[in-house]
Structures are given as C-alpha cells and as structure tokens.
Design a protein around this motif. Structure first.
Motif: not given
Length: 371
Positions: A114-115, A118, A122-124, A151, A158
């Motif tokens: 996730y990082q 990210d 933009d804005y996952p 997260i 998210p």
C-alpha cells in the motif's frame, strides 16, 4: 535493481518437458534467466515467504496454460520480509508498470504494498477480503492482528475501502460504529456476499489494491489458514472473487496472505490448501488475461444514461462500457480535483434500473457522500 531485494528461483524446479509447453510453469519467464526489460512484463509473481511461495508455485505451475498472449514473470522470493525492505522493491515494480502478485504468510506485506502504491497514485483505494476488520481502536497498536492500523490511520487514509466477507460475530461494537461513520467504506458481509456474488464485483472494481486474507475462506476447504476459521467463502466463491479482481482494469496489485508458515516439511493440510490457492491464482490470472481495458479514464467507448430524479435538482449520470457491458455511476459534485480518477464509481445494471424507478441504492447514496 531487483537483485538487491530478490532471490531468483531455479526454473528447472517448476517447468516440465512438455512439447509443446502446456503448463503455467512452462510459460512463465524467470528472473535473471529470461527477463531483461521489466516494462515488458504485465504480471509478476513475487514470493514474500520463500517456503510458502515455493509450495504455491509447485501447485500453480502444474495447471494448464490458457493465456496465449500474456507475458507473465516469476521474480523469485524477497530476501527479507520486513515492510521497510519490501518497499523499494515494490516501488520499482509499480513504477515499471508491472502488476505484482504477492504470495506470502504475513499481512505486513500488504502494508509495504500500500505504501508503495500510495507513492504512485493519488488517493489509492483498498479492497480487503477478510472475515474480520483488522483494525484496533487506537493507532498505537501495530500488532499483526490490527494490520490495517498502518494504512487506515495514516495521512491521507485510503480514499475508499471495501470489506468483503466480514462476519458479524467477529466485529466489535466500536468497529461497527466506525464503519457506519466512514463515507468511503463499502462493506458486504459474508451472508449477503454469498447470496449474490455479483454484488462483490463493483466493490472489487473500485479498488487499486486487493488484499485476500485466507481466513475469509471456510477452514474445511483452506485448512492451512492462520488463524483457522470454521466459516467463510467456499473455494468456488473465492475463485470468483479472484477472477473479478483480475478483470478490474483499475486494480494495480494483489496481495494474498494468511497461509500457515511452513516448518521443515509441508503438512497434508498445507498441501491441500496450496492446491486450493493455486486454483484461486489461476482464476485471477484468467481474469487478468481477459481484461477489457475499458476503465473510464475518458468518455470514449462509453454510453451515457441520464436519470432525472423526481423533486430533486440533481441528475444521475450512468455510463455503460460498450466493450464489457459494465456500469459506472458518475459521482456528483466532485470537490477534490486530485481524486478525479475516482469520480466514476463502479455499479450494476440493477443500480441503474432502481434509479429509473426513483429508488436510490446504497451505492448511489454513497456516491453523494464521496463528492
């Protein structure tokens, strides 16, 4: 360079002598032997816990190859499993346009993925398949059971999050309250999801990243999950979820975790589970192979449908793909230009029909909150 983070596997362990090649293992390109340009890869297997990943390879690579034009790679196993170590490797893959398919045991691999994502988009958005909401009441608890803390409690969190397969008896009262307060959360509990699997597809299609915890599957069909759970999706349903994920053009990465780590030798339960996971992965690959490339970055290839709502000024704008027949709803009053790529929300034909009758589905109501 990837060799700083990955240890290649021996192709001889996974291929057959079939002429012509007939298995997945016969067609995969193995890192350090056949791969010179990462940008040519579409899909790449990465093992995070080597013994687990190798067992899954053994079962997956025996299955038939039905994806003629797909360029699929096996990049080997990560040398370490810590998030800080995985982050630069995953960032390099995503920057190269490679879709990472992570095979491991610890959900901490999801945090690194996730990082890395990210930093790329933009804005996952995140979609989680799990029987629980792995979130604690405070951000200070960073243990593995609350792996979503790293997260959800980050800035920004998210943009949207989907939770599929959650079971009421595992959800605390404060978690239920937290979920009700989140305008960007779509939760489809196990009973409702199993009653209509098609309802899971739009939620999956809205995610940039999908994480599948194996405890979301009935433990009788997935005995090597940790922790073991007596209820959950069937294997067939899990394969359907994986196929939906593969077909989503928006999805950028897939993480599979929750496999009971191997000791010296795999147990019969672990072998049976590996066979089941191999089928899930096969159907993910099959969905990936059949992507329609109709994610609506523009209005091209889409048909617009406008629904006037009685006694309201706003109009609902739906879009239908001419390629796949899939539907999207345009979020009204978008206030965040940075999140413009999220303005079209996956939905179903039934959502459109309900709107035509003057009824607003939960997904439509959520679209107003997203704006």
């Amino acid at each position: 360079m990837l060799y700083n983070w990955l240890e290649a596997v021996d192709p001889a362990d996974w291929t057959t002598d079939g002429v012509p090649p007939v298995t997945v293992g016969d067609h995969v390109l193995f890192y350090k032997e056949s791969i010179s340009d990462l940008s040519a890869m579409k899909l790449a297997v990465v093992g995070i816990h080597a013994p687990t990943a190798n067992l899954l390879r053994r079962e997956l690579y025996q299955l038939s190859w039905a994806f003629d034009s797909l360029v699929m790679a096996d990049l080997g196993n990560a040398r370490k499993e810590e998030s800080e170590f995985l982050l630069p490797m995953l960032s390099e893959l995503l920057q190269s346009g490679v879709f990472p398919l992570l095979l491991g045991s610890s959900p901490q691999q999801l945090v690194a993925l996730y990082q890395a994502l990210d930093a790329q988009v933009d804005y996952p958005s995140l979609v989680l398949v799990d029987e629980r909401l792995p979130l604690s009441m405070t951000s200070s608890q960073l243990t593995t059971p609350a792996y979503l803390n790293a997260i959800v409690y980050r800035t920004p969190p998210p943009f949207t999050m989907g939770l599929l397969g959650a079971q009421a008896h595992f959800l605390d009262a404060w978690q239920l309250k937290w979920m009700e307060e989140q305008s960007g959360l779509s939760c489809l509990r196990l009973g409702r999801a199993r009653a209509c699997m098609a309802e899971t597809e739009p939620i999956i299609r809205d995610g940039d990243l999908l994480a599948f915890h194996l405890r979301a599957i009935n433990g009788l069909e997935m005995p090597a999950q940790q922790p073991w759970s007596p209820s959950g999706f069937t294997l067939e349903e899990a394969c359907q979820l994986c196929r939906y994920a593969g077909m989503s053009d928006k999805l950028r990465a897939f993480s599979l975790h929750g496999f009971l780590p191997l000791a010296a030798e795999a147990t019969p339960e672990q072998y049976r589970s590996a066979q089941a996971i191999a089928q899930m992965l096969w159907y993910f690959i099959e969905g990936f192979y059949h992507r329609k490339n109709d994610y609506p970055a523009s209005g091209g290839g889409l048909t617009e449908y406008i629904v006037d709502l009685k006694d309201q000024e706003d109009k609902l704008v739906f879009w239908k793909s001419n390629k796949s027949g899939r539907w999207w709803l345009q979020a009204p009053n978008q206030q965040m230009p940075q999140a413009d790529r999220h303005r079209l929300i996956p939905c179903t034909y039934d959502d459109y029909l309900q709107a035509c009758r003057g009824e607003l589905a939960e997904r439509v109501l959520a679209a107003y909150k997203r704006g």
